[in-house]
Design a protein around this motif. Structure first.
Motif, PDB file in Angstrom:
ATOM      1  N   SER A 163       0.807  -1.222   0.000  1.00  0.00           N
ATOM      2  CA  SER A 163       0.000   0.000   0.000  1.00  0.00           C
ATOM      3  C   SER A 163       0.839   1.270   0.000  1.00  0.00           C
ATOM      4  O   SER A 163       0.292   2.377   0.093  1.00  0.00           O
ATOM      5  N   SER A 164       2.156   1.153  -0.128  1.00  0.00           N
ATOM      6  CA  SER A 164       3.027   2.329  -0.043  1.00  0.00           C
ATOM      7  C   SER A 164       2.670   3.395  -1.066  1.00  0.00           C
ATOM      8  O   SER A 164       2.794   4.596  -0.806  1.00  0.00           O
ATOM      9  N   PHE A 165       2.193   2.969  -2.230  1.00  0.00           N
ATOM     10  CA  PHE A 165       1.860   3.921  -3.289  1.00  0.00           C
ATOM     11  C   PHE A 165       0.738   4.872  -2.874  1.00  0.00           C
ATOM     12  O   PHE A 165       0.620   5.971  -3.420  1.00  0.00           O
ATOM     13  N   VAL A 166      -0.112   4.456  -1.925  1.00  0.00           N
ATOM     14  CA  VAL A 166      -1.272   5.266  -1.531  1.00  0.00           C
ATOM     15  C   VAL A 166      -0.817   6.625  -1.012  1.00  0.00           C
ATOM     16  O   VAL A 166      -1.379   7.667  -1.373  1.00  0.00           O
ATOM     17  N   SER A 167       0.202   6.613  -0.175  1.00  0.00           N
ATOM     18  CA  SER A 167       0.780   7.883   0.277  1.00  0.00           C
ATOM     19  C   SER A 167       1.662   8.493  -0.796  1.00  0.00           C
ATOM     20  O   SER A 167       1.690   9.715  -0.980  1.00  0.00           O
ATOM     21  N   GLY A 168       2.367   7.632  -1.543  1.00  0.00           N
ATOM     22  CA  GLY A 168       3.317   8.129  -2.526  1.00  0.00           C
ATOM     23  C   GLY A 168       2.705   8.976  -3.616  1.00  0.00           C
ATOM     24  O   GLY A 168       3.314   9.954  -4.067  1.00  0.00           O
ATOM     25  N   ILE A 169       1.498   8.638  -4.071  1.00  0.00           N
ATOM     26  CA  ILE A 169       0.891   9.396  -5.173  1.00  0.00           C
ATOM     27  C   ILE A 169       0.391  10.764  -4.718  1.00  0.00           C
ATOM     28  O   ILE A 169      -0.001  11.589  -5.553  1.00  0.00           O
ATOM     29  N   CYS A 194       1.762   5.076  -9.860  1.00  0.00           N
ATOM     30  CA  CYS A 194       0.593   4.406  -9.308  1.00  0.00           C
ATOM     31  C   CYS A 194       0.504   3.020  -9.956  1.00  0.00           C
ATOM     32  O   CYS A 194       0.263   2.917 -11.157  1.00  0.00           O
ATOM     33  N   PRO A 195       0.679   1.933  -9.163  1.00  0.00           N
ATOM     34  CA  PRO A 195       0.748   0.596  -9.752  1.00  0.00           C
ATOM     35  C   PRO A 195      -0.594  -0.122  -9.874  1.00  0.00           C
ATOM     36  O   PRO A 195      -0.629  -1.288 -10.260  1.00  0.00           O
ATOM     37  N   VAL A 196      -1.683   0.571  -9.545  1.00  0.00           N
ATOM     38  CA  VAL A 196      -3.005  -0.064  -9.604  1.00  0.00           C
ATOM     39  C   VAL A 196      -3.949   0.773 -10.468  1.00  0.00           C
ATOM     40  O   VAL A 196      -3.676   1.938 -10.788  1.00  0.00           O
ATOM     41  N   SER A 197      -5.079   0.187 -10.817  1.00  0.00           N
ATOM     42  CA  SER A 197      -6.080   0.886 -11.627  1.00  0.00           C
ATOM     43  C   SER A 197      -6.659   2.081 -10.878  1.00  0.00           C
ATOM     44  O   SER A 197      -6.844   2.024  -9.655  1.00  0.00           O
TER      45      SER A 197
END
Length: 322
Positions: A192-198, A210-213
């Motif tokens: 879930s790191s991308f959630v904060s990263g984006i 962002c690695p998810v749809s």
């Protein structure tokens, strides 16, 4: 009152300790408010930057029973157990995840049992314990079906905590946390790191992936609410826990697209355009197995609260940059 915080050098651990040193006190196992006399800040690396004389920093391997026993033997009144191997890393390194997320947790419970004073124990669980075919809004009664090693490890901890509490060895509460956003600092190995990263990186002029749809639904909680809920979980009287020791915390259900739209509205096109979509099947598989919305009826009845709008999470992080 003596308090042990594991994972003290981590983001939530530091935030919790900073909040605790401003508290007048916490309630003990008898429901009586006691001043905090000592906080043992335990982690594999030293917690730095907190100078309160009540904070004692200790460094070591939480999975080392002898080292851990030297801390628990100090008649700890309350334990906040935040140390963990994060989701992505636990999936990549099964042995490490089991050693830290399960074996060390059971050792902590066992040592607390051996002390014999039934300390309050607050641990953090995860929505990763769920999986499979899920309703759009997950009820508190939903059967656990983890789809990752991390989710399985957290489920095992929940079951252990409930049984140790049933037997009167500890007074435990497991708070099943939404994904915490926006976390400051650097990315970690959590799926879930991308959630904060984006959000975090673009607001600092750095490109983010962002690695998810964009349609991926997420269940989020701000750092501020996470700390408030950790303390509330500790303060609850055991008699209030009528539906069990494991509590699905309230959160905010939003899609990735809604997060990006909010970022665009708040910070403008130049910032939002720093996020690029690059699907990663491994991360998508893990994240898509997690629920994106919960009823959290039990938690709300107990007084736990989440954020009401994604703008609050983004604006909260912006304040930390000033």
């Amino acid at each position: 009152m003596k308090i042990l915080v594991t994972g003290a050098a981590g983001f939530l651990g530091r935030q919790l300790i900073e909040r605790l040193i401003t508290c007048k006190g916490l309630t003990d196992k008898n429901g009586q408010q006691q001043a905090i006399s000592q906080i043992i800040a335990c982690d594999r690396v030293a917690l730095e930057g907190i100078s309160d004389p009540r904070v004692e920093v200790v460094c070591g391997d939480i999975a080392d029973r002898h080292w851990l026993a030297s801390i628990i033997d100090r008649q700890i009144d309350s334990i906040f157990h935040l140390a963990a191997i994060v989701s992505g890393q636990a999936e990549q390194d099964f042995e490490l995840g089991m050693r830290i997320n399960v074996d060390a947790t059971r050792q902590l419970f066992e040592l607390a049992r051996a002390v014999g004073n039934c300390p309050k124990v607050v641990i953090t669980s995860s929505v990763a314990v769920f999986g499979g075919a899920l309703p759009q809004v997950v009820p508190d009664s939903q059967v656990w079906m983890p789809q990752s090693s991390y989710g399985t490890q957290k489920a095992l901890n929940d079951l252990l905590l409930a049984d140790y509490s049933r037997r009167g060895y500890i007074d435990g509460r497991s708070l099943r946390m939404p994904t915490i956003a926006v976390r400051p600092g650097k990315p970690n190995q959590a799926a879930s790191s991308f959630v904060s990263g984006i959000i975090r990186e673009p607001l600092q002029g750095i490109a983010a992936v962002c690695p998810v749809s964009p349609q991926t639904q997420l269940w989020l909680l701000s750092p501020e609410k996470a700390i408030e809920n950790l303390i509330l979980g500790h303060e609850l009287d055991a008699t209030a826990l009528t539906q069990g020791r494991v509590i699905n915390l309230p959160g905010l259900s939003v899609s990735v697209q809604q997060m990006l739209d909010s970022l665009r509205n708040i910070a403008g096109d130049n910032v939002a355009n720093l996020v690029r979509l690059e699907p990663d099947q491994k991360i998508e598989k893990i994240v898509n197995s997690w629920p994106g919305d919960f009823e959290a009826t039990y938690a709300k009845h107990l007084g736990f609260r989440g954020e009401q709008h994604i703008d609050n999470l983004i604006n909260g992080f912006i304040k930390t940059l000033k």
